[in-house]
Design a protein around this motif. Structure first.
Motif, PDB file in Angstrom:
ATOM      1  N   TYR A 236       0.810  -1.189   0.130  1.00  0.00           N
ATOM      2  CA  TYR A 236       0.155  -0.102  -0.001  1.00  0.00           C
ATOM      3  C   TYR A 236       0.810   1.176  -0.078  1.00  0.00           C
ATOM      4  O   TYR A 236       0.621   2.397  -0.531  1.00  0.00           O
ATOM      5  CB  TYR A 236      -0.881  -0.159   1.281  1.00  0.00           C
ATOM      6  CG  TYR A 236      -1.680   1.384   1.449  1.00  0.00           C
ATOM      7  CD1 TYR A 236      -2.867   1.599   0.753  1.00  0.00           C
ATOM      8  CD2 TYR A 236      -1.408   2.171   2.629  1.00  0.00           C
ATOM      9  CE1 TYR A 236      -3.483   2.938   1.004  1.00  0.00           C
ATOM     10  CE2 TYR A 236      -2.009   3.396   2.878  1.00  0.00           C
ATOM     11  CZ  TYR A 236      -3.115   3.737   1.879  1.00  0.00           C
ATOM     12  OH  TYR A 236      -3.484   4.837   2.152  1.00  0.00           O
ATOM     13  N   TYR A 237       1.785   1.428   1.003  1.00  0.00           N
ATOM     14  CA  TYR A 237       2.637   2.498   0.937  1.00  0.00           C
ATOM     15  C   TYR A 237       3.563   2.504  -0.211  1.00  0.00           C
ATOM     16  O   TYR A 237       3.806   3.826  -0.739  1.00  0.00           O
ATOM     17  CB  TYR A 237       3.669   2.373   2.263  1.00  0.00           C
ATOM     18  CG  TYR A 237       3.014   2.375   3.386  1.00  0.00           C
ATOM     19  CD1 TYR A 237       1.901   3.335   3.697  1.00  0.00           C
ATOM     20  CD2 TYR A 237       3.413   1.549   4.700  1.00  0.00           C
ATOM     21  CE1 TYR A 237       1.417   3.361   4.684  1.00  0.00           C
ATOM     22  CE2 TYR A 237       2.619   1.708   5.806  1.00  0.00           C
ATOM     23  CZ  TYR A 237       1.591   2.434   5.993  1.00  0.00           C
ATOM     24  OH  TYR A 237       1.096   2.408   7.316  1.00  0.00           O
ATOM     25  N   ARG A 238       4.041   1.625  -0.962  1.00  0.00           N
ATOM     26  CA  ARG A 238       4.898   1.710  -1.997  1.00  0.00           C
ATOM     27  C   ARG A 238       4.034   2.486  -3.171  1.00  0.00           C
ATOM     28  O   ARG A 238       4.348   3.326  -3.958  1.00  0.00           O
ATOM     29  CB  ARG A 238       5.259   0.326  -2.647  1.00  0.00           C
ATOM     30  CG  ARG A 238       6.094   0.310  -3.959  1.00  0.00           C
ATOM     31  CD  ARG A 238       6.685  -1.000  -3.975  1.00  0.00           C
ATOM     32  NE  ARG A 238       5.896  -2.098  -4.332  1.00  0.00           N
ATOM     33  CZ  ARG A 238       5.432  -3.103  -3.528  1.00  0.00           C
ATOM     34  NH1 ARG A 238       6.018  -2.901  -2.354  1.00  0.00           N
ATOM     35  NH2 ARG A 238       4.579  -4.103  -3.902  1.00  0.00           N
ATOM     36  N   TYR A 239       2.762   2.028  -3.531  1.00  0.00           N
ATOM     37  CA  TYR A 239       1.732   2.928  -4.498  1.00  0.00           C
ATOM     38  C   TYR A 239       1.300   3.980  -4.007  1.00  0.00           C
ATOM     39  O   TYR A 239       1.313   4.872  -4.915  1.00  0.00           O
ATOM     40  CB  TYR A 239       0.757   1.641  -4.775  1.00  0.00           C
ATOM     41  CG  TYR A 239       1.148   0.451  -5.671  1.00  0.00           C
ATOM     42  CD1 TYR A 239       0.961   0.635  -7.128  1.00  0.00           C
ATOM     43  CD2 TYR A 239       1.481  -0.600  -5.160  1.00  0.00           C
ATOM     44  CE1 TYR A 239       1.305  -0.379  -7.792  1.00  0.00           C
ATOM     45  CE2 TYR A 239       1.948  -1.775  -5.954  1.00  0.00           C
ATOM     46  CZ  TYR A 239       1.741  -1.480  -7.506  1.00  0.00           C
ATOM     47  OH  TYR A 239       2.348  -2.665  -8.015  1.00  0.00           O
ATOM     48  N   LEU A 240       1.115   4.348  -2.978  1.00  0.00           N
ATOM     49  CA  LEU A 240       0.627   5.683  -2.324  1.00  0.00           C
ATOM     50  C   LEU A 240       1.970   6.670  -2.502  1.00  0.00           C
ATOM     51  O   LEU A 240       1.697   7.698  -2.852  1.00  0.00           O
ATOM     52  CB  LEU A 240       0.266   5.415  -0.985  1.00  0.00           C
ATOM     53  CG  LEU A 240      -0.469   6.708  -0.404  1.00  0.00           C
ATOM     54  CD1 LEU A 240      -1.897   7.006  -1.219  1.00  0.00           C
ATOM     55  CD2 LEU A 240      -0.614   7.064   1.211  1.00  0.00           C
ATOM     56  N   LYS A 241       3.011   6.090  -2.112  1.00  0.00           N
ATOM     57  CA  LYS A 241       4.251   7.073  -2.494  1.00  0.00           C
ATOM     58  C   LYS A 241       4.403   7.167  -3.753  1.00  0.00           C
ATOM     59  O   LYS A 241       5.031   8.535  -4.350  1.00  0.00           O
ATOM     60  CB  LYS A 241       5.457   6.418  -1.837  1.00  0.00           C
ATOM     61  CG  LYS A 241       5.313   6.468  -0.142  1.00  0.00           C
ATOM     62  CD  LYS A 241       6.684   5.791   0.255  1.00  0.00           C
ATOM     63  CE  LYS A 241       6.728   5.825   1.788  1.00  0.00           C
ATOM     64  NZ  LYS A 241       7.904   5.057   2.393  1.00  0.00           N
TER      65      LYS A 241
END
Length: 260
Positions: A236-241
């Motif tokens: 999730y954080y990878r794509y949000l970033k």
């Protein structure tokens, strides 16, 4: 018998490096390439006989491992991370492979722990890693994270485990989730990939289901659930970033208005 060099890249690994290097005493050469440790990593490594070099121009794991490879001199090379331990059984199989090699490259299964528990499901095991190779037949990809060994040679398989103490506590989980998600977002941006908050959420949900259900993480008990959640957070954080990086790029591309 052919000579063996071990290469290890480090940064602030004082809590791991002694155990790691003590298990590698059978090697003819141990190269430690440090990227600017502020703890006692280098001192401990030197005391244990390692050849320590510092290179603070960090460009990613792949490039750093290729630099360490260039410093090695053995007929064979074994690449190990500081949080990994070669078991006595794996040591004997490595020495047997060097004494009578049937392949130029070998892999072996890695058994990883999460907050003190070895994980045997969740997609973590058997995690075969290709780390032992004859000089000149392989090198590392230039990926910043999740680098891989590149070779055209057929890969043989050893059976004994490499132990991997990747997440010793939850603080290390949070630190690595943050670090790897940032590096992953940068890599995807360089590949012109795109994301939205919705796709970030969907990737996170899919990662949880794949880890906990499809890869039977539930068989690892409560730690399997915790691992599935942290895997989902990382995705999730990878794509949000990546989405936030896209927004920043788009905003920078908008010409500023002249206030006059």
């Amino acid at each position: 018998m052919a000579s063996l060099s071990v290469i290890v890249i480090t940064k602030n690994e004082a809590h791991n490096i002694q155990t790691c290097l003590q298990a590698l005493s059978f090697a003819d050469q141990c190269v430690v390439l440090d990227s600017g440790s502020s703890d006692a990593t280098c001192e401990i490594a030197r005391e244990l006989g390692a050849e320590v070099t510092q290179s603070t121009d960090w460009q990613g794991f792949g490039i750093q491992k290729n630099r360490a490879l260039a410093l090695s001199t053995g007929d064979w090379v074994l690449s190990i991370d500081a949080d990994e331990i070669v078991t006595p059984e794996l040591r004997e199989q490595i020495l047997a492979a060097l004494a009578a090699p049937q392949f130029d490259v070998y892999d072996f299964p890695r058994l990883s722990s999460y907050c003190g528990q070895y994980i045997r499901h969740s997609g973590w095991y058997p995690d075969r890693v290709t780390r032992l190779f004859k000089r000149g037949v392989a090198d590392f990809s230039n990926d910043k994270v999740h680098e891989r060994l590149i070779t055209k040679s057929q890969v043989g398989q050893l059976k004994a485990h490499l132990l991997h103490h990747s997440f010793i506590n939850f603080e290390s989980v949070l630190s690595k989730v943050n670090h790897y998600s940032s590096a992953g977002a940068e890599r995807m941006q360089s590949q012109n990939k795109t994301a939205t908050p919705v796709t970030a959420l969907l990737h996170g949900l899919w990662t949880f289901l794949r880890s906990y259900i499809l890869r039977r993480g539930f068989l690892d008990g409560s730690m399997g659930l915790a691992l599935a959640i942290s895997n989902a957070e990382g995705s999730y954080y990878r794509y949000l970033k990546l989405w936030l990086m896209q927004r920043q790029t788009e905003q920078n591309a908008i010409p500023s208005r002249d206030p006059n």
